[in-house]
Design an enzyme around this catalytic site. Sequence first.
Site, PDB file in Angstrom:
ATOM      1  N   CYS A 191      -6.321  -8.277  10.424  1.00  0.00           N
ATOM      2  CA  CYS A 191      -5.084  -8.658  11.383  1.00  0.00           C
ATOM      3  C   CYS A 191      -3.931  -8.323  10.854  1.00  0.00           C
ATOM      4  O   CYS A 191      -2.905  -8.202  11.421  1.00  0.00           O
ATOM      5  CB  CYS A 191      -5.064 -10.230  11.334  1.00  0.00           C
ATOM      6  SG  CYS A 191      -6.882 -10.733  11.996  1.00  0.00           S
ATOM      7  N   THR A 247     -10.987 -17.567  16.042  1.00  0.00           N
ATOM      8  CA  THR A 247      -9.654 -17.856  16.412  1.00  0.00           C
ATOM      9  C   THR A 247      -9.364 -18.755  17.453  1.00  0.00           C
ATOM     10  O   THR A 247      -8.617 -19.952  17.331  1.00  0.00           O
ATOM     11  CB  THR A 247      -8.952 -16.668  17.052  1.00  0.00           C
ATOM     12  OG1 THR A 247      -8.908 -15.456  15.917  1.00  0.00           O
ATOM     13  CG2 THR A 247      -7.410 -16.855  17.258  1.00  0.00           C
TER      14      THR A 247
HETATM   15  N1  PLP Z   1     -10.965 -16.511  10.049  1.00  0.00           N
HETATM   16  C1  PLP Z   1     -11.269 -15.619   9.000  1.00  0.00           C
HETATM   17  C2  PLP Z   1     -11.420 -15.982   7.694  1.00  0.00           C
HETATM   18  C3  PLP Z   1     -11.431 -14.499   9.325  1.00  0.00           C
HETATM   19  O1  PLP Z   1     -11.708 -13.376   8.356  1.00  0.00           O
HETATM   20  C4  PLP Z   1     -11.293 -13.984  10.990  1.00  0.00           C
HETATM   21  C5  PLP Z   1     -11.290 -12.561  10.969  1.00  0.00           C
HETATM   22  O2  PLP Z   1     -10.695 -11.558  10.708  1.00  0.00           O
HETATM   23  C6  PLP Z   1     -10.707 -14.953  11.662  1.00  0.00           C
HETATM   24  C7  PLP Z   1     -10.704 -16.290  11.275  1.00  0.00           C
HETATM   25  C8  PLP Z   1     -10.566 -14.781  13.055  1.00  0.00           C
HETATM   26  O3  PLP Z   1     -11.824 -14.238  13.638  1.00  0.00           O
HETATM   27  P1  PLP Z   1     -11.728 -13.660  15.226  1.00  0.00           P
HETATM   28  O4  PLP Z   1     -10.910 -12.378  15.096  1.00  0.00           O
HETATM   29  O5  PLP Z   1     -13.138 -13.126  15.401  1.00  0.00           O
HETATM   30  O6  PLP Z   1     -11.319 -14.669  16.218  1.00  0.00           O
END
Ligand code: PLP
Length: 397
Positions: free
Chosen positions: A339, A79
Amino acid sequence: MNNLPNENRSIYLDASATTPLSNEVLDTMINVYRTGWGNPSSIHKHGTIAAEILENSRWSIAKSLGADPSNIIFTSGATESINIGLLGLTELEKPARIVVSSVEHEAVINTALTLRKKGWEIAFWPVDRKGLINLEYIDELLSPPTRVVSIISAQNEIGTIQPINIISNECLNRNVIFHTDSTQYLSQALLNLEELAQLAVSASAHKLQGPKGTGILIIKDDLRKQMRPIIDGGSQEFGIRPGTEAVAQVAGMAKAISILYSNRNKPLNRLNKVHQLTMNLKTKLEEIPGLRFTGDPTNRLKNHISMLVGTNDGIPVSGRQVVRELAAHGLSASSGSACSSGKNQRSRILKAINTPPEWQYSGLRFSLGPWLEQEDINIVPDILNKAIIRVAERDEN
Ligand code: PLP
């Protein structure tokens, strides 16, 4: 099941949400917490020990991925990498157009919306029913005023892998900045920067049995020099991501990536085992008439099964309710991305792939990892079948 505490004797089928730390990664991190706890920016002994661990980790990740160590910026996760990448790269640009696929993770969508508030136009690259971006739009979408393109390498909810090599090459030829969210793609050891004309890549460590709260932004030197940090602070991480680096986490991430990549070409590696288990499970699930599989059947993550759940006579049931039923019977899965799975809403991704509205609540995802064995997998279809029946019966009453 390896690495999971006994009280959680559930079958964990949610690797795309997160994964348990591998024992080797945990050992590496404990060792760094004990012996490499200095601030890597300090010039005394403790600092230099920490700095050496940090730089060795950068070098090790670069070697695994075919990248240049000076192109790797440590962050707190995908993120943050996505935010730094997309906002930092555009800070000095005049507002133009950003193109993102219609199946991006929230981190990309919401960052693009922030750019919109700064005067940028957003264009969504449409996908087909398998979730693949439609390449017929290349000329239209990569022409001015497009300045930035961000396409997810592999979709977290439906598993589809995008033709990112083609898009990154096209962007390079047209002097358009290309970014890709490789969070899921990296977890399956697919990211190879020697093959990819990448400009910027984001990923997290916790999807590949590394620690949470750490990730990478990979960005070419020349492009990095055009960036601005999005938070103010010191000169760490080339001045792009200020703040003292999380040395133990970074070392854990480097270990996790090195384990994943070091034996990926050996026939009996962890990835092949997981792929085999996934194929075995899929074959069994195909016998359940109420399931419809989503995503691309071939261009997809090899540990990932995504489907719509319904009764045997074709009535959709809520994916979220099925996930609750599965959980009550010791099986951890997900109805969408981690999420959004807490929210009872239609899946934005299922909508983007043209799923009929009444099925957009019915997504279910199984994502597997090396902690699973065939005996775990054997009982999944029966538990799922019963869960669907129970949810459908409740809906009737
Ligand atoms: N992008 C993708 C494709 C993801 O699956 C995720 C996690 O769910 C993220 C971004 C975000 O990752 P993080 O929560 O470790 O920042």
